[in-house]
Structure formats: C-alpha cells, structure tokens
Write an enzyme that holds these catalytic residues in place. Structure first.
Site, PDB file in Angstrom:
ATOM      1  N   LYS A   1      -9.791 -28.569 -83.968  1.00  9.94           N
ATOM      2  CA  LYS A   1      -8.387 -28.465 -84.374  1.00  9.94           C
ATOM      3  C   LYS A   1      -7.488 -29.065 -83.304  1.00  9.94           C
ATOM      4  O   LYS A   1      -7.779 -28.944 -82.118  1.00  9.94           O
ATOM      5  CB  LYS A   1      -7.986 -26.982 -84.509  1.00  9.94           C
ATOM      6  CG  LYS A   1      -8.563 -26.234 -85.679  1.00  9.94           C
ATOM      7  CD  LYS A   1      -8.056 -24.791 -85.657  1.00  9.94           C
ATOM      8  CE  LYS A   1      -8.676 -23.960 -86.766  1.00  9.94           C
ATOM      9  NZ  LYS A   1      -8.254 -24.380 -88.120  1.00  9.94           N
TER      10      LYS A   1
ATOM     11  N   ARG B   1     -15.799 -19.147 -94.674  1.00  7.00           N
ATOM     12  CA  ARG B   1     -16.566 -18.967 -95.914  1.00  7.00           C
ATOM     13  C   ARG B   1     -18.059 -18.928 -95.631  1.00  7.00           C
ATOM     14  O   ARG B   1     -18.824 -18.326 -96.386  1.00  7.00           O
ATOM     15  CB  ARG B   1     -16.177 -20.060 -96.926  1.00  7.00           C
ATOM     16  CG  ARG B   1     -16.531 -21.452 -96.528  1.00  7.00           C
ATOM     17  CD  ARG B   1     -15.730 -22.490 -97.299  1.00  7.00           C
ATOM     18  NE  ARG B   1     -14.358 -22.610 -96.783  1.00  7.00           N
ATOM     19  CZ  ARG B   1     -13.431 -23.411 -97.295  1.00  7.00           C
ATOM     20  NH1 ARG B   1     -13.707 -24.162 -98.354  1.00  7.00           N
ATOM     21  NH2 ARG B   1     -12.231 -23.465 -96.781  1.00  7.00           N
TER      22      ARG B   1
HETATM   23  N1  BES Z   1      -9.002 -19.995 -89.652  1.00  2.88           N
HETATM   24  C1  BES Z   1      -8.666 -21.157 -90.391  1.00  2.88           C
HETATM   25  C2  BES Z   1      -7.542 -20.925 -91.395  1.00  2.88           C
HETATM   26  C3  BES Z   1      -6.201 -20.550 -90.853  1.00  2.88           C
HETATM   27  C4  BES Z   1      -5.239 -21.516 -90.626  1.00  2.88           C
HETATM   28  C5  BES Z   1      -5.869 -19.236 -90.667  1.00  2.88           C
HETATM   29  C6  BES Z   1      -3.995 -21.176 -90.165  1.00  2.88           C
HETATM   30  C7  BES Z   1      -4.618 -18.880 -90.213  1.00  2.88           C
HETATM   31  C8  BES Z   1      -3.673 -19.844 -89.966  1.00  2.88           C
HETATM   32  C9  BES Z   1      -9.885 -21.652 -91.159  1.00  2.88           C
HETATM   33  O1  BES Z   1     -11.111 -21.429 -90.560  1.00  2.88           O
HETATM   34  C10 BES Z   1      -9.735 -23.122 -91.326  1.00  2.88           C
HETATM   35  O2  BES Z   1      -9.780 -23.801 -90.339  1.00  2.88           O
HETATM   36  N2  BES Z   1      -9.568 -23.570 -92.562  1.00  2.88           N
HETATM   37  C11 BES Z   1      -9.448 -24.940 -92.853  1.00  2.88           C
HETATM   38  C12 BES Z   1     -10.335 -25.235 -94.042  1.00  2.88           C
HETATM   39  C13 BES Z   1     -10.554 -26.696 -94.322  1.00  2.88           C
HETATM   40  C14 BES Z   1     -11.293 -27.330 -93.158  1.00  2.88           C
HETATM   41  C15 BES Z   1     -11.336 -26.838 -95.594  1.00  2.88           C
HETATM   42  C16 BES Z   1      -7.997 -25.245 -93.173  1.00  2.88           C
HETATM   43  O3  BES Z   1      -7.320 -24.404 -93.764  1.00  2.88           O
HETATM   44  O4  BES Z   1      -7.543 -26.312 -92.790  1.00  2.88           O
HETATM   45 MN    MN Z   2     -11.665 -22.967 -89.228  1.00  3.48          MN
END
Ligand code: BES
Ligand code: MN
Ligand code: ZN
Length: 492
Positions: free
Chosen positions: A269, A343
């Site tokens: 990220k 997931r």
């Molecule tokens: N933990 C994150 C989601 C998240 C984002 C929670 C902002 C709280 C605030 C999750 O693991 C994630 O990174 N999700 C990705 C999924 C994508 C790669 C399919 C996302 O939401 O970008």
């Molecule tokens: Mn994530």
C-alpha cells in the site's frame, strides 16, 4: 471507568445537570426543586433557558454558572424526544461538558425508563473513553450521580439497565483499546493473550489459541499464507472464544478479521492507505468484545467467536500474486492481490465454523475494503445477507444500539467475476464493486449456512477522525453494540 450510581436529588455545591426534553424547558425547571433555589434563582434559570433558546434537542448543553451562589454550575442538557438515542447523546455531551468537574449530579424525572438509563450511561462512559499507552492521570470527573426526586423507587429494571450498559461499554472499551494499540506491540500472539486475560475467571467462558503448527496440520493454509511474510514471533494465530451457558438452544458463530497490520504485502500500500492499518483487526476485536459482553450479561445463547489473526507483512517469504492456496475445507483460491488478505483469513475461519462448529447462525465482521467507505461514508457499515429476517433483526439491533448499517445487495451477476481459471475462486478482480465482490468471496465459505449468514464490512466506521458524540477520536469499537443488542434479542 466513571463511577455511575443512583441517588436521591438534594441540594449540592457541585455541578448539576438537568435533562431538558424537546420543547418543554418547564419540565427541566420542575426537576430543580430539590436544589432548594429561591424564587429569584428559579426565575434566573427560566430566563436563561429562554435567552439561550434551549430547544431540548438531543445532546445540546447550555451551562448557567452559580444560580443562587450554588450549585457550581447547572448544565441544561437536551434529551430530544427522550428515546434511548436522545439520552445517549445527552450522556455523551455531559461527559465532555463536565470533564473538568470533580463530580456531577444528573437530575432526572422519577419516571425515567430503563432504556433512558442505558442510553445515558453508555453515552457518559463511551464519550469519556481515552486511549493511553501507559497508566496516566484520569480526567477529574470520576463520579456521576443519577439523582431522582425524593420518594422515587429505583426499580430493578433501572439497575439492570445500568449493568447492561456497563457490560456493553466494557466490551467496547476493550475493542477500542485493542484496535488503537500500535502494531509494534500488537502481534497476533499479543492479541490472543489479551483475549485469554479478558476471559479469565468468567465461568462459562473458555479460550483456545491455535498456533502455526496446529494451523498447518489442520489445513488453515490461507491464514498461514497471509501470515508468512511476518517474523516468526509475529506469526499467525486462530483464537476461539466460547461462551457456553447451560440450557442454550441456539449456537451463534461470530467471525472477525484480525489483521494486526496490513501493509498490503507484496502489493504494498502507499503510505496514505497504510498508516491506519493497525485498525485492520477491528472485526476480531468486535466479535471478541460482543462475546464477552454476552457472557457478562449471562445471555442464554451459545456463542463462539473466531478471530483469525495474522500480520500482512512484506518479507522474503510473503505470498506472491499468482500463488495458489487451498483453504481449510478444500476451496482453492488464486491470490491475485496480496492486499485482499482479509477474505483469505476469513475464508479459513468460516469454513472451519461451518464444518466443525455447525452453528445456527454465522455473522462475520471485517475491515474488508476501502470501497465500503466510498459507498457509505465514515459512519455506516455495509451489511450483506440472503436472509431478510436476519438482516432485519441486525438492522434493528444496530439502530437501537446507536450504530449505523445499510443493507447491500449480494448481486448474482457479479458472482462469476470471482471464478478462477486454475482455481475455484480468485481473491481479487478489477471490475469495481469491491465491497460486494469481497462479500461474494466470503459466501463461498458459508456452505449450508448460506441463508443464515450475515457479513458486515465495517472498514470505515471502525475508526473516527474526531470526537463525535459517544465516539472518541481513533478506534470506535464498531460492532460490539450491534452484535450485543442482537444477541440480547436472540437470547430472549
Ligand atoms: N484492510 C483493507 C481494507 C481497508 C481499507 C480497511 C481502508 C479500512 C480502510 C483490505 O485488506 C484491503 O486492502 N482491501 C483492498 C482490496 C482490493 C485489493 C481487492 C482494497 O479495498 O483496496
Ligand atoms: Mn489489505
Ligand atoms: Zn486488510
């Protein structure tokens, strides 16, 4: 926690709060009688209410200093329509307005109902929460006395309401503490240890902490894959907290995402998206909290909380895009994005729940997607379920408890998007609808419980950017209140 107790109203030199219902400030003036103010002082109060145009709206506070030389201050506090939410807002506002008073007496009518007491206490306690890394000086306000007119019989219902509030708030405070904790300290093992401690000495509660060797032997390969990039001492765990009261007819399984830090892994990220990722175990914190609250209330329903815990770190052995994992129970998944790790860990835990625990209902909570906040904003969680009755009950519980949810569709036309070429499913797609697709992924692990399952994507409401009503800046403990309220009604 603040000491909240019941008493009879009397004259005092400390700070006093008086509740003001919407549109009837005169009701508030009647409550002042035990203060033994003179007619001129009462007139001053009445003029003041008019001058500030006190409407009694929920959570509005207007402070009048020293009417008749004492009490120190009178805080006229709106309760709106007088429903639980109005009293909760009043409690939260008082926690802030009276923070630097040594004590506070809240004058309330003799016919104050139990849900008002629950709302007032929850508001006071939740809004006075502070996260500290170490022991430190508490706020000056240590005691709040809920003061009834002389001759009021404080019934068992009110005492019970205060205890219910205490149970819910204690659990919410634990969830906030766990979620606020920086991830250098918050390893999966540390989280597991905190659960063991919290459950200690409560009859009917038991905790099982599964370590990597066990997870390997049993085939929890997705939890292991997500945790593989982290140092060995930060390795994954699966926590199982059970509440088994005698005579329970229903068994509820609660599953919570427990990523103790989410770097995104190899699909790392950017800083803006990573800096708050210590909150990525908010789902796990909430399901543990709700189970502890249910135990404190001794609710007659069996509950198993599962917290799959892992740090999604970047390391030499991290999972890679294109890797294939076989989930617990055999579903295969291609990891197309290492940042869609929630997931993965939930899939293992849910498959385990369905196969081994055979619950009547399964509910999962997860900070699963950024897309959830894009759709619903900062305060509202996304709820997915095939069951209208379960979704309806959960929505009612959320509403009653002061949390916000919005039901989203499990649109079938997106189902094929998660199908894999090499595997049963893939953990990421690039067709948008991120929160829905994550929900459809989880659905693959519900087996016979497909129609008795609900999923909450609570990514954004898990955190608050500011002090706001009963929420304090930082972790909110989102879900403890909704789940506990729902468990109360399920058990009833
Ligand atoms: N933990 C994150 C989601 C998240 C984002 C929670 C902002 C709280 C605030 C999750 O693991 C994630 O990174 N999700 C990705 C999924 C994508 C790669 C399919 C996302 O939401 O970008
Ligand atoms: Mn994530
Ligand atoms: Zn995550």
């Amino acid at each position: 926690m603040l000491d909240i107790r019941f008493a009879t109203a009397r004259s005092t030199s400390g700070a006093v709060a008086v509740v003001v219902p919407s549109g009837s400030p005169s009701a508030a003036l009647d409550l002042l009688t035990p203060l033994k103010l003179g007619p001129a002082d009462l007139a001053e109060c009445e003029t003041f209410l008019g001058d500030v145009e006190h409407t009694g709206s929920a959570g509005s506070v207007h402070a009048l200093p020293r009417p008749g030389r004492r009490p120190a201050r009178v805080l006229f506090t709106g309760i709106g329509d007088g429903d639980e939410a109005g009293w909760r807002a009043a409690g939260a506002a008082l926690a802030k307005s009276a923070r630097s008073e040594p004590s506070l007496r809240v004058l309330v009518p003799s016919d104050t109902p139990s849900d008002a007491i629950r709302g007032l206490a929850e508001g006071l306690w939740l809004a006075s929460y502070r996260f500290r890394l170490a022991e430190s000086e508490p706020d000056p306000l240590r005691r709040v006395t809920v003061a009834f007119p002389a001759g009021t019989e404080v019934g068992d219902g009110l005492i019970e309401a205060l205890e219910q509030a205490r149970a819910v708030v204690t659990a919410t405070v634990l969830a906030r503490d766990l979620t606020n904790m920086p991830s250098d300290r918050k390893t999966p093992a540390w989280f597991a240890q905190r659960v063991v401690k919290a459950a200690e000495g409560v009859p009917g509660l038991s905790v099982e902490v599964r370590e990597p060797e066990y997870l390997k032997a049993q085939g929890f390969n997705a939890i292991l894959a997500v945790g593989r990039g982290a140092a060995a001492e930060r390795g994954p765990r699966l926590v199982e907290l059970s509440w088994r009261p005698r005579g329970a007819k229903r068994h509820v399984v609660l599953v919570g995402k427990g990523i103790t830090f989410d770097t995104g892994g190899v699909c790392i990220k950017p800083l803006a998206g990573m800096k708050l990722m210590r909150k990525d175990m908010g789902g796990a914190a909430a399901v543990i909290g709700a189970t502890l609250a249910a135990a404190a209330m001794r609710l007659p329903v069996r509950i198993t909380a599962l917290a799959p815990l892992a740090e999604n770190a970047l390391g030499a052995d991290s999972m890679r895009p294109g890797d294939v994992v076989t989930h617990y129970g055999g579903v295969t998944s291609e990891i197309l994005n290492t940042d869609a790790e929630g997931r993965l860990v939930l899939g293992d835990a849910m498959a385990y729940a369905v196969r081994r625990l055979r619950p009547d209902v399964m509910i999962d909570l997860a900070t699963l997607t950024g897309a959830q906040g894009v759709a619903l904003g900062k305060r509202t969680a996304a709820m997915y379920s095939h069951s209208d009755s379960l979704a309806g009950d959960l929505a009612a519980a959320a509403e009653a408890s002061g949390e916000s949810v919005w039901r989203m569709p499990l649109s079938e036309d997106y189902a094929e998007a998660i199908e894999g070429d090499l595997t049963d499913i893939v953990n990421s797609t690039d067709i948008g609808a991120g929160s829905l697709l994550a929900a459809l992924y989880l659905r693959e692990f519900t087996g016979a419980l497909r129609e008795r399952w609900a999923h909450f994507d609570m990514s954004s409401p898990a955190w608050s950017d500011s002090n706001d009503g009963e929420l304090t800046k930082g972790a909110t403990g989102w879900g403890v209140r909704t789940l506990t309220r729902w468990l109360e009604t399920t058990a009833a």
